[in-house]
Design a protein around this motif. Structure first.
Motif, PDB file in Angstrom:
ATOM      1  N   LYS A  55      38.654  37.823  40.860  1.00 21.17           N
ATOM      2  CA  LYS A  55      38.270  37.345  42.193  1.00 21.17           C
ATOM      3  C   LYS A  55      39.266  37.824  43.239  1.00 21.17           C
ATOM      4  CE  LYS A  55      37.065  33.256  44.895  1.00 21.17           C
ATOM      5  NZ  LYS A  55      37.792  33.765  46.093  1.00 21.17           N
ATOM      6  N   GLN A  56      40.558  37.767  42.899  1.00 18.29           N
ATOM      7  CA  GLN A  56      41.586  38.205  43.843  1.00 18.29           C
ATOM      8  C   GLN A  56      41.454  39.690  44.133  1.00 18.29           C
ATOM      9  OE1 GLN A  56      45.447  36.524  43.049  1.00 18.29           O
ATOM     10  NE2 GLN A  56      46.507  38.190  44.092  1.00 18.29           N
ATOM     11  N   GLU A  58      38.693  41.489  44.026  1.00 18.53           N
ATOM     12  CA  GLU A  58      37.520  41.678  44.882  1.00 18.53           C
ATOM     13  C   GLU A  58      37.797  41.238  46.315  1.00 18.53           C
ATOM     14  OE1 GLU A  58      33.844  41.382  41.720  1.00 18.53           O
ATOM     15  OE2 GLU A  58      34.565  39.513  42.635  1.00 18.53           O
ATOM     16  N   ASP A  59      38.547  40.144  46.463  1.00 16.52           N
ATOM     17  CA  ASP A  59      38.900  39.687  47.811  1.00 16.52           C
ATOM     18  C   ASP A  59      39.805  40.688  48.511  1.00 16.52           C
ATOM     19  OD1 ASP A  59      37.415  37.406  47.387  1.00 16.52           O
ATOM     20  OD2 ASP A  59      39.141  36.108  46.974  1.00 16.52           O
ATOM     21  N   GLU A  60      40.759  41.253  47.762  1.00 15.07           N
ATOM     22  CA  GLU A  60      41.692  42.215  48.352  1.00 15.07           C
ATOM     23  C   GLU A  60      40.979  43.495  48.814  1.00 15.07           C
ATOM     24  OE1 GLU A  60      44.428  42.665  45.156  1.00 15.07           O
ATOM     25  OE2 GLU A  60      45.595  40.869  45.666  1.00 15.07           O
ATOM     26  N   TRP A  61      39.998  43.942  48.025  1.00 13.45           N
ATOM     27  CA  TRP A  61      39.313  45.202  48.320  1.00 13.45           C
ATOM     28  C   TRP A  61      38.048  45.004  49.157  1.00 13.45           C
ATOM     29  CZ3 TRP A  61      40.652  50.258  47.170  1.00 13.45           C
ATOM     30  CH2 TRP A  61      41.818  50.422  46.418  1.00 13.45           C
ATOM     31  N   GLY A  62      37.561  43.776  49.210  1.00 12.89           N
ATOM     32  CA  GLY A  62      36.357  43.524  49.986  1.00 12.89           C
ATOM     33  C   GLY A  62      35.096  44.088  49.370  1.00 12.89           C
ATOM     34  N   ARG A  63      35.088  44.272  48.064  1.00 14.96           N
ATOM     35  CA  ARG A  63      33.894  44.753  47.358  1.00 14.96           C
ATOM     36  C   ARG A  63      33.944  44.273  45.907  1.00 14.96           C
ATOM     37  NH1 ARG A  63      35.271  49.963  44.941  1.00 14.96           N
ATOM     38  NH2 ARG A  63      37.291  50.697  45.726  1.00 14.96           N
ATOM     39  N   SER A  64      32.782  44.347  45.277  1.00 14.27           N
ATOM     40  CA  SER A  64      32.645  43.787  43.939  1.00 14.27           C
ATOM     41  C   SER A  64      33.064  44.782  42.860  1.00 14.27           C
ATOM     42  CB  SER A  64      31.195  43.371  43.683  1.00 14.27           C
ATOM     43  OG  SER A  64      30.804  42.357  44.576  1.00 14.27           O
TER      44      SER A  64
END
Length: 218
Positions: A55-56, A58-64
């Motif tokens: 989750k972290q 994905e949050d850092e990169w802004g994509r799944s």
């Protein structure tokens, strides 16, 4: 009721898995288009669950991440651990001599905990007292996992001592009202790791597992 209880983290405390896990994570993320080095993985993600790590990311990169990323990560981890994983130096000797009741409370999945302790010959010291972040709503740094372990082992939190190698784990133990000793003898622990654990709230730090019985008695 248990008078005193030693609660051990697993990765980086009982088994020297963090360098392996961080390398595998960095390799797989880089292959998926999320470049990361093993050292960056150690700094950012040590001590938290795979679910929280992904989750972290994905949050850092802004994509799944790819939908099958977690499955591939588990497969790669198992292959690497089977080939390379070793117990932390001196831990088997220490556990054989330790008179305290003990259990494991780890951010890893329960099956992973059992497999890694089995590979390294340490499972006999703990089973069936294995507690995983899968068993609680909130993983470290929340106190839920340590409080679950204490309740299951019938020991008041104030009589528990947690042995941890990560900032998230130290924070979780302190939030649970438990004394925590910081272990900085794992392969991922750099020169400043002891100071980092003390700053996070560890009561003391140590590098040699054979010193633990003395620290517990203090």
């Amino acid at each position: 009721m248990v008078k005193d209880l030693a609660i051990f983290d697993c990765d980086g405390v009982l088994v020297d898995s963090e360098p392996i896990a961080s390398r595998v994570l960095a390799e797989l993320l880089s292959e998926a288009g999320f470049p990361l080095t093993a050292q960056q993985a150690i700094v950012r993600y040590t001590g938290i669950s795979v679910r929280a790590v992904l989750k972290q990311v994905e949050d850092e990169w802004g994509r799944s991440l790819p939908a099958d990323f977690a499955r591939h990560l588990g497969e790669r981890d198992r292959e690497a651990f089977t080939a390379e994983l070793q117990p932390v130096a001196g831990v088997d000797e220490m556990l054989r001599a330790l008179a305290w009741p003990k259990c494991v409370a780890s951010s890893g999945a329960r099956d992973k905990i059992r497999v890694n302790l089995g590979i390294t010959g340490l499972l006999r010291h703990f089973e069936p007292h294995l507690f995983s972040a899968e068993m609680v709503a909130r993983g470290k740094p929340a106190p839920d996992l340590f409080l679950l372990a204490a309740g299951a082992m019938a020991c008041p939190p104030q009589h528990c001592v947690v042995i941890e190698d990560s900032v998230a784990g130290v924070h979780a133990a302190r939030a649970a009202g438990m004394r925590v000793l910081g272990f900085c003898g794992g392969g991922h622990a750099g020169p400043g790791h002891a100071a980092t654990l003390l700053a996070a709230g560890a009561a003391a730090v140590f590098k040699d597992m054979r010193d633990l019985p003395r620290l517990l008695a203090a």
